[in-house]
Scaffold this active site. Structure first.
Site, short mmCIF file in Angstrom:
data_model
loop_
_atom_site.label_atom_id
_atom_site.label_comp_id
_atom_site.label_asym_id
_atom_site.label_seq_id
_atom_site.Cartn_x
_atom_site.Cartn_y
_atom_site.Cartn_z
N PHE A 12 0.82 -1.21 0.00
CA PHE A 12 0.00 0.00 0.00
C PHE A 12 0.86 1.27 0.00
O PHE A 12 0.76 2.12 -0.89
CB PHE A 12 -0.93 -0.07 1.21
CG PHE A 12 -1.40 1.24 1.75
CD1 PHE A 12 -2.05 2.16 0.95
CD2 PHE A 12 -1.22 1.54 3.10
CE1 PHE A 12 -2.49 3.37 1.47
CE2 PHE A 12 -1.67 2.73 3.62
CZ PHE A 12 -2.29 3.65 2.81
N ILE A 13 1.76 1.41 0.96
CA ILE A 13 2.58 2.61 1.04
C ILE A 13 3.63 2.62 -0.06
O ILE A 13 3.86 3.64 -0.72
CB ILE A 13 3.23 2.75 2.43
CG1 ILE A 13 2.15 2.91 3.51
CG2 ILE A 13 4.18 3.95 2.47
CD1 ILE A 13 2.68 2.97 4.93
N ALA A 35 4.60 -11.42 -0.30
CA ALA A 35 4.09 -12.05 0.92
C ALA A 35 2.87 -11.31 1.44
O ALA A 35 1.90 -11.92 1.89
CB ALA A 35 5.19 -12.09 1.99
N SER A 121 7.13 2.64 13.22
CA SER A 121 5.72 2.62 13.59
C SER A 121 5.50 3.32 14.93
O SER A 121 6.36 3.26 15.83
CB SER A 121 5.23 1.17 13.68
OG SER A 121 3.98 1.09 14.31
N TYR A 145 5.52 -7.21 16.65
CA TYR A 145 5.59 -6.24 15.55
C TYR A 145 6.24 -4.95 16.01
O TYR A 145 7.16 -4.42 15.36
CB TYR A 145 4.20 -5.95 14.99
CG TYR A 145 4.18 -4.84 13.99
CD1 TYR A 145 4.67 -5.03 12.70
CD2 TYR A 145 3.70 -3.56 14.32
CE1 TYR A 145 4.69 -3.99 11.77
CE2 TYR A 145 3.71 -2.52 13.41
CZ TYR A 145 4.20 -2.74 12.14
OH TYR A 145 4.22 -1.71 11.22
N ASP A 274 -2.59 -4.45 21.32
CA ASP A 274 -3.12 -3.20 20.79
C ASP A 274 -2.88 -2.06 21.78
O ASP A 274 -3.11 -2.21 22.99
CB ASP A 274 -4.61 -3.31 20.50
CG ASP A 274 -4.90 -3.95 19.16
OD1 ASP A 274 -3.94 -4.14 18.38
OD2 ASP A 274 -6.07 -4.26 18.89
#
Length: 310
Positions: A12-13, A35, A121, A145, A274
Protein backbone atom coordinates in the site's frame (compact mmCIF):
# COMPACT_ATOMS: atom_id res chain seq x y z
CA UNK A 1 17.68 12.21 -12.37
CA UNK A 2 17.98 10.57 -8.95
CA UNK A 3 17.39 6.84 -8.66
CA UNK A 4 15.39 5.30 -5.83
CA UNK A 5 14.88 1.76 -4.59
CA UNK A 6 11.52 1.11 -2.95
CA UNK A 7 11.32 -2.15 -1.01
CA UNK A 8 7.81 -3.48 -0.54
CA UNK A 9 6.80 -1.63 -3.69
CA UNK A 10 3.70 -3.82 -4.21
CA UNK A 11 2.40 -2.80 -0.82
CA UNK A 12 0.00 0.00 0.00
CA UNK A 13 2.58 2.61 1.04
CA UNK A 14 5.34 1.41 -1.27
CA UNK A 15 3.25 1.61 -4.43
CA UNK A 16 1.90 5.08 -3.60
CA UNK A 17 5.43 6.26 -2.82
CA UNK A 18 6.74 4.86 -6.12
CA UNK A 19 4.01 6.75 -7.97
CA UNK A 20 4.99 10.01 -6.32
CA UNK A 21 8.70 9.50 -6.98
CA UNK A 22 8.06 8.83 -10.67
CA UNK A 23 5.97 12.01 -10.86
CA UNK A 24 8.89 13.85 -9.23
CA UNK A 25 11.25 12.72 -11.98
CA UNK A 26 12.97 9.82 -10.23
CA UNK A 27 13.99 6.56 -11.80
CA UNK A 28 12.40 3.97 -9.52
CA UNK A 29 13.36 0.34 -8.98
CA UNK A 30 11.04 -1.74 -6.81
CA UNK A 31 11.33 -5.09 -5.09
CA UNK A 32 8.67 -7.20 -3.40
CA UNK A 33 8.16 -10.89 -2.63
CA UNK A 34 4.34 -10.62 -2.58
CA UNK A 35 4.09 -12.05 0.92
CA UNK A 36 1.76 -9.18 1.75
CA UNK A 37 2.08 -6.96 -1.33
CA UNK A 38 -0.40 -7.23 -4.19
CA UNK A 39 0.31 -7.43 -7.91
CA UNK A 40 -2.64 -5.14 -8.65
CA UNK A 41 -0.83 -2.32 -6.82
CA UNK A 42 1.91 -2.48 -9.46
CA UNK A 43 -0.45 -2.09 -12.41
CA UNK A 44 -0.43 1.74 -12.36
CA UNK A 45 3.40 1.68 -12.35
CA UNK A 46 4.09 -0.84 -15.09
CA UNK A 47 3.65 1.55 -18.02
CA UNK A 48 6.20 4.03 -16.68
CA UNK A 49 9.49 3.95 -18.62
CA UNK A 50 11.44 4.88 -15.50
CA UNK A 51 10.06 2.04 -13.37
CA UNK A 52 11.60 -1.43 -13.06
CA UNK A 53 10.73 -4.32 -10.78
CA UNK A 54 12.24 -7.50 -9.42
CA UNK A 55 10.43 -10.12 -7.39
CA UNK A 56 12.82 -10.60 -4.48
CA UNK A 57 12.96 -11.14 -0.74
CA UNK A 58 14.69 -8.44 1.31
CA UNK A 59 16.44 -11.16 3.35
CA UNK A 60 18.31 -12.29 0.22
CA UNK A 61 21.69 -10.55 0.40
CA UNK A 62 22.58 -11.16 -3.26
CA UNK A 63 19.23 -9.80 -4.44
CA UNK A 64 19.58 -6.70 -2.29
CA UNK A 65 23.14 -6.12 -3.47
CA UNK A 66 21.86 -6.14 -7.06
CA UNK A 67 18.85 -3.97 -6.22
CA UNK A 68 20.94 -1.20 -4.63
CA UNK A 69 23.46 -0.86 -7.47
CA UNK A 70 23.49 2.72 -8.76
CA UNK A 71 20.82 3.83 -6.30
CA UNK A 72 20.81 7.28 -4.65
CA UNK A 73 18.00 6.77 -2.14
CA UNK A 74 16.53 3.66 -0.52
CA UNK A 75 12.98 3.79 0.81
CA UNK A 76 12.61 0.68 2.95
CA UNK A 77 8.89 -0.03 3.21
CA UNK A 78 8.92 -3.84 3.09
CA UNK A 79 7.68 -5.57 6.25
CA UNK A 80 5.25 -8.10 7.59
CA UNK A 81 2.67 -5.70 9.09
CA UNK A 82 0.01 -6.02 11.81
CA UNK A 83 0.22 -6.30 15.58
CA UNK A 84 -2.26 -9.22 15.76
CA UNK A 85 -0.40 -11.11 13.04
CA UNK A 86 2.85 -10.74 14.99
CA UNK A 87 1.22 -12.05 18.17
CA UNK A 88 0.03 -15.11 16.23
CA UNK A 89 3.32 -15.60 14.36
CA UNK A 90 6.23 -13.76 16.00
CA UNK A 91 8.90 -15.74 14.13
CA UNK A 92 7.90 -14.62 10.64
CA UNK A 93 7.44 -11.01 11.72
CA UNK A 94 10.82 -10.90 13.46
CA UNK A 95 12.68 -12.63 10.63
CA UNK A 96 11.25 -10.50 7.83
CA UNK A 97 11.32 -7.16 9.62
CA UNK A 98 14.62 -7.45 11.50
CA UNK A 99 16.81 -9.64 9.30
CA UNK A 100 15.33 -7.99 6.22
CA UNK A 101 16.15 -4.50 7.45
CA UNK A 102 19.72 -5.47 8.36
CA UNK A 103 20.19 -6.95 4.89
CA UNK A 104 18.84 -3.88 3.11
CA UNK A 105 20.98 -1.47 5.14
CA UNK A 106 24.10 -3.56 4.62
CA UNK A 107 23.51 -3.63 0.88
CA UNK A 108 22.89 0.12 0.85
CA UNK A 109 26.13 1.00 2.62
CA UNK A 110 28.14 -1.37 0.39
CA UNK A 111 26.60 0.33 -2.66
CA UNK A 112 27.44 3.83 -1.36
CA UNK A 113 23.78 4.85 -1.30
CA UNK A 114 23.30 8.47 -0.21
CA UNK A 115 20.31 8.01 2.07
CA UNK A 116 18.11 5.31 3.56
CA UNK A 117 14.65 6.03 4.94
CA UNK A 118 13.01 3.20 6.87
CA UNK A 119 9.41 2.71 7.87
CA UNK A 120 8.96 2.47 11.62
CA UNK A 121 5.72 2.62 13.59
CA UNK A 122 3.96 4.53 16.35
CA UNK A 123 3.57 1.16 18.04
CA UNK A 124 7.15 1.49 19.37
CA UNK A 125 5.82 3.88 22.01
CA UNK A 126 3.44 1.37 23.58
CA UNK A 127 0.73 2.42 26.01
CA UNK A 128 1.66 5.55 27.93
CA UNK A 129 -0.15 8.25 29.88
CA UNK A 130 1.63 11.00 27.95
CA UNK A 131 -0.10 12.37 24.87
CA UNK A 132 0.81 13.43 22.28
CA UNK A 133 3.72 11.07 21.76
CA UNK A 134 7.04 12.77 21.17
CA UNK A 135 10.23 11.22 19.80
CA UNK A 136 12.18 11.83 23.02
CA UNK A 137 9.92 9.46 24.98
CA UNK A 138 11.20 6.07 26.12
CA UNK A 139 10.00 3.36 23.73
CA UNK A 140 7.91 0.52 25.21
CA UNK A 141 7.04 -1.90 22.39
CA UNK A 142 4.25 -4.24 23.50
CA UNK A 143 4.07 -6.72 20.61
CA UNK A 144 6.51 -8.62 18.39
CA UNK A 145 5.59 -6.24 15.55
CA UNK A 146 6.35 -3.17 17.65
CA UNK A 147 9.61 -4.73 18.81
CA UNK A 148 10.60 -5.48 15.20
CA UNK A 149 9.95 -1.86 14.22
CA UNK A 150 11.96 -0.65 17.21
CA UNK A 151 14.83 -2.81 15.96
CA UNK A 152 14.31 -1.57 12.39
CA UNK A 153 14.71 2.06 13.31
CA UNK A 154 17.61 1.48 15.71
CA UNK A 155 19.50 -0.39 12.99
CA UNK A 156 18.95 2.51 10.60
CA UNK A 157 19.89 5.24 13.05
CA UNK A 158 22.97 3.32 14.19
CA UNK A 159 24.08 3.06 10.57
CA UNK A 160 24.39 6.84 10.36
CA UNK A 161 27.06 6.63 13.08
CA UNK A 162 28.84 3.54 11.80
CA UNK A 163 28.85 4.17 8.06
CA UNK A 164 28.96 7.09 5.64
CA UNK A 165 25.23 7.04 4.98
CA UNK A 166 22.33 9.32 5.91
CA UNK A 167 19.40 7.59 7.57
CA UNK A 168 15.99 8.47 8.96
CA UNK A 169 13.23 6.41 10.58
CA UNK A 170 9.61 7.42 10.13
CA UNK A 171 7.19 6.41 12.88
CA UNK A 172 3.95 6.00 10.96
CA UNK A 173 0.70 6.74 12.77
CA UNK A 174 -2.08 4.63 11.22
CA UNK A 175 -1.57 5.42 7.55
CA UNK A 176 -4.62 4.91 5.32
CA UNK A 177 -5.68 5.50 1.74
CA UNK A 178 -6.23 3.87 -1.67
CA UNK A 179 -4.59 0.45 -2.36
CA UNK A 180 -4.69 -0.65 1.28
CA UNK A 181 -5.88 -4.27 1.44
CA UNK A 182 -9.36 -4.53 3.02
CA UNK A 183 -9.39 -8.32 3.23
CA UNK A 184 -8.21 -10.91 5.72
CA UNK A 185 -8.00 -11.25 9.47
CA UNK A 186 -5.17 -8.72 9.71
CA UNK A 187 -6.56 -5.97 7.49
CA UNK A 188 -6.20 -2.40 8.74
CA UNK A 189 -9.28 -0.90 10.30
CA UNK A 190 -10.20 1.80 7.75
CA UNK A 191 -10.23 -0.28 4.53
CA UNK A 192 -11.90 -3.15 6.37
CA UNK A 193 -14.64 -0.94 7.82
CA UNK A 194 -15.26 0.82 4.49
CA UNK A 195 -15.67 -2.50 2.68
CA UNK A 196 -17.98 -3.91 5.34
CA UNK A 197 -20.19 -0.82 5.43
CA UNK A 198 -20.39 -0.73 1.62
CA UNK A 199 -21.59 -4.34 1.77
CA UNK A 200 -24.15 -3.48 4.46
CA UNK A 201 -22.31 -5.48 7.14
CA UNK A 202 -21.48 -4.53 10.71
CA UNK A 203 -17.83 -3.70 11.49
CA UNK A 204 -16.29 -5.36 14.55
CA UNK A 205 -14.65 -3.12 17.15
CA UNK A 206 -12.25 -4.80 19.56
CA UNK A 207 -12.80 -3.16 22.94
CA UNK A 208 -15.14 -0.29 23.77
CA UNK A 209 -14.31 1.80 20.70
CA UNK A 210 -12.94 4.66 22.75
CA UNK A 211 -9.38 3.78 21.82
CA UNK A 212 -8.03 6.54 19.60
CA UNK A 213 -5.71 6.81 16.63
CA UNK A 214 -3.94 9.58 14.74
CA UNK A 215 -5.24 8.44 11.34
CA UNK A 216 -2.93 9.80 8.62
CA UNK A 217 -3.67 9.93 4.90
CA UNK A 218 -1.15 8.27 2.57
CA UNK A 219 -0.12 11.49 0.78
CA UNK A 220 1.19 12.86 4.08
CA UNK A 221 3.34 9.76 4.61
CA UNK A 222 4.69 9.96 1.05
CA UNK A 223 5.60 13.62 1.59
CA UNK A 224 7.49 12.73 4.79
CA UNK A 225 9.51 10.02 3.01
CA UNK A 226 10.64 12.33 0.22
CA UNK A 227 11.48 15.17 2.60
CA UNK A 228 13.52 12.83 4.81
CA UNK A 229 15.49 11.40 1.88
CA UNK A 230 16.24 14.75 0.26
CA UNK A 231 17.14 16.57 3.49
CA UNK A 232 20.55 16.75 5.15
CA UNK A 233 19.12 15.35 8.39
CA UNK A 234 20.58 12.00 9.47
CA UNK A 235 20.30 9.60 12.37
CA UNK A 236 16.87 10.85 13.44
CA UNK A 237 13.43 9.34 14.04
CA UNK A 238 10.32 11.32 13.14
CA UNK A 239 6.64 10.98 13.92
CA UNK A 240 4.50 10.92 10.78
CA UNK A 241 0.94 11.76 11.73
CA UNK A 242 -1.52 14.62 11.57
CA UNK A 243 -1.21 15.70 15.20
CA UNK A 244 -4.77 14.78 16.21
CA UNK A 245 -6.73 11.72 17.25
CA UNK A 246 -10.06 10.08 16.47
CA UNK A 247 -11.75 7.28 18.42
CA UNK A 248 -12.75 4.11 16.60
CA UNK A 249 -16.38 4.89 17.48
CA UNK A 250 -15.99 8.28 15.80
CA UNK A 251 -14.41 6.58 12.79
CA UNK A 252 -17.47 4.35 12.34
CA UNK A 253 -19.83 7.31 12.66
CA UNK A 254 -17.86 9.38 10.14
CA UNK A 255 -17.78 6.50 7.65
CA UNK A 256 -21.52 5.96 8.07
CA UNK A 257 -22.10 9.65 7.33
CA UNK A 258 -19.84 9.68 4.26
CA UNK A 259 -21.26 6.42 2.88
CA UNK A 260 -24.89 7.24 3.62
CA UNK A 261 -25.22 4.26 5.95
CA UNK A 262 -26.59 3.81 9.46
CA UNK A 263 -24.95 0.57 10.59
CA UNK A 264 -24.03 -0.04 14.22
CA UNK A 265 -20.74 -1.80 15.01
CA UNK A 266 -20.39 -5.06 16.91
CA UNK A 267 -18.10 -5.04 19.95
CA UNK A 268 -15.69 -7.83 20.86
CA UNK A 269 -12.91 -8.38 23.41
CA UNK A 270 -9.79 -6.19 23.11
CA UNK A 271 -6.87 -7.75 21.24
CA UNK A 272 -3.55 -8.38 22.95
CA UNK A 273 -0.79 -5.98 21.96
CA UNK A 274 -3.12 -3.20 20.79
CA UNK A 275 -2.20 0.26 22.08
CA UNK A 276 -5.00 2.24 23.76
CA UNK A 277 -4.25 5.73 22.40
CA UNK A 278 -2.04 7.01 19.58
CA UNK A 279 -1.49 10.73 19.01
CA UNK A 280 1.58 12.25 17.31
CA UNK A 281 3.55 15.33 18.20
CA UNK A 282 4.76 16.26 14.70
CA UNK A 283 6.72 19.39 15.61
CA UNK A 284 10.12 17.72 15.07
CA UNK A 285 9.24 16.71 11.51
CA UNK A 286 7.78 20.15 10.86
CA UNK A 287 10.91 21.91 12.15
CA UNK A 288 13.65 19.69 10.68
CA UNK A 289 12.01 18.40 7.50
CA UNK A 290 9.41 21.01 6.64
CA UNK A 291 6.72 18.34 6.97
CA UNK A 292 3.21 19.71 6.41
CA UNK A 293 0.37 17.14 6.58
CA UNK A 294 -1.96 19.00 4.25
CA UNK A 295 -4.73 16.39 3.99
CA UNK A 296 -6.79 15.97 7.14
CA UNK A 297 -8.63 12.89 8.37
CA UNK A 298 -12.05 13.47 6.81
CA UNK A 299 -10.65 14.74 3.50
CA UNK A 300 -8.47 11.65 3.38
CA UNK A 301 -11.50 9.42 3.88
CA UNK A 302 -13.33 11.25 1.08
CA UNK A 303 -10.38 10.56 -1.23
CA UNK A 304 -10.14 6.93 -0.12
CA UNK A 305 -13.75 5.76 -0.38
CA UNK A 306 -13.99 5.88 -4.24
CA UNK A 307 -11.18 3.31 -4.49
CA UNK A 308 -13.22 0.78 -2.50
CA UNK A 309 -16.45 1.59 -4.33
CA UNK A 310 -14.70 0.33 -7.47
Amino acid sequence: MPTALVTGVAGFIGSNLADALLNRGYDVHGVDNFATGREQNLEPLQDADRFSFDEADIRNADAMATATEGVDYVFHQAAVPSVPRSVDDPVTTTDANCTGTATVIDAARNADVDSVVVASSSSVYGTTEQLPKVESMTERPESPYALSKYYTEKLALQASDLYDIDTAALRYFNIFGPRQDPNGDYAAVIPKFISLLLDGEQPVIYGDGEQSRDFTFIDNAVQANILAAESDVSGEAFNVGCGGRVTVNELVQTLNDLLGRDIDPVYDDPRPGDVRHSHADISKAEDLLGYDPSIDFETGLEQTIPYYRQ
